[in-house]
Design a protein around this motif. Structure first.
Motif, PDB file in Angstrom:
ATOM      1  N   GLU A 184       0.801  -1.266  -0.157  1.00 16.26           N
ATOM      2  CA  GLU A 184       0.114   0.021   0.000  1.00 16.26           C
ATOM      3  C   GLU A 184       0.916   1.308  -0.086  1.00 16.26           C
ATOM      4  N   LYS A 185       0.502   2.391  -0.953  1.00 14.80           N
ATOM      5  CA  LYS A 185       1.357   3.511  -0.850  1.00 14.80           C
ATOM      6  C   LYS A 185       1.137   4.223   0.564  1.00 14.80           C
ATOM      7  N   ILE A 201      -4.562  16.619   4.962  1.00 15.79           N
ATOM      8  CA  ILE A 201      -3.250  17.348   4.775  1.00 15.79           C
ATOM      9  C   ILE A 201      -3.594  18.559   4.388  1.00 15.79           C
ATOM     10  N   GLU A 202      -4.462  18.857   3.396  1.00 11.35           N
ATOM     11  CA  GLU A 202      -4.767  20.001   2.646  1.00 11.35           C
ATOM     12  C   GLU A 202      -5.467  20.997   3.606  1.00 11.35           C
ATOM     13  N   ALA A 203      -6.266  20.241   4.744  1.00 10.65           N
ATOM     14  CA  ALA A 203      -6.867  21.495   5.381  1.00 10.65           C
ATOM     15  C   ALA A 203      -5.957  22.119   6.543  1.00 10.65           C
ATOM     16  N   THR A 246       3.447   8.390   9.559  1.00 13.14           N
ATOM     17  CA  THR A 246       3.286   7.667   8.096  1.00 13.14           C
ATOM     18  C   THR A 246       1.754   7.124   7.920  1.00 13.14           C
ATOM     19  N   LEU A 247       1.130   7.445   7.102  1.00 13.21           N
ATOM     20  CA  LEU A 247      -0.293   7.257   6.762  1.00 13.21           C
ATOM     21  C   LEU A 247      -0.678   6.921   5.319  1.00 13.21           C
ATOM     22  N   PRO A 248      -1.652   6.048   5.248  1.00 18.79           N
ATOM     23  CA  PRO A 248      -2.041   5.485   3.821  1.00 18.79           C
ATOM     24  C   PRO A 248      -1.954   6.749   2.805  1.00 18.79           C
ATOM     25  N   ASP A 249      -1.524   6.490   1.736  1.00 19.44           N
ATOM     26  CA  ASP A 249      -1.961   7.507   0.728  1.00 19.44           C
ATOM     27  C   ASP A 249      -3.246   7.591  -0.084  1.00 19.44           C
TER      28      ASP A 249
END
Length: 64
Positions: A3-4, A49-51, A38-41
């Protein structure tokens, strides 16, 4: 296939920010400066992240 993932680091303080931004940081697994998570993309992580893009930076982004 693995998983990315995406790694983010907190670079800004949530002090004097809206409560929702503090909760978003906690949701990303961050709560102190210079912590990394580190999180799933996926789209929900990217939206979080955008928020709070003014409080975090992407340390290693996937290529391609």
């Amino acid at each position: 296939m693995a998983e990315k993932t995406i790694t983010v680091e907190q670079i800004g303080s949530p002090i004097r920010r809206e409560g929702s931004q503090r909760k978003t940081l906690v949701g990303l697994g961050l709560n102190k400066l210079h912590r990394r998570s580190t999180l799933p993309d996926n789209s929900s992580t990217r939206g979080m992240i955008e928020a709070v893009k003014h409080l975090v930076r992407v340390v290693d982004a996937p290529r391609g």
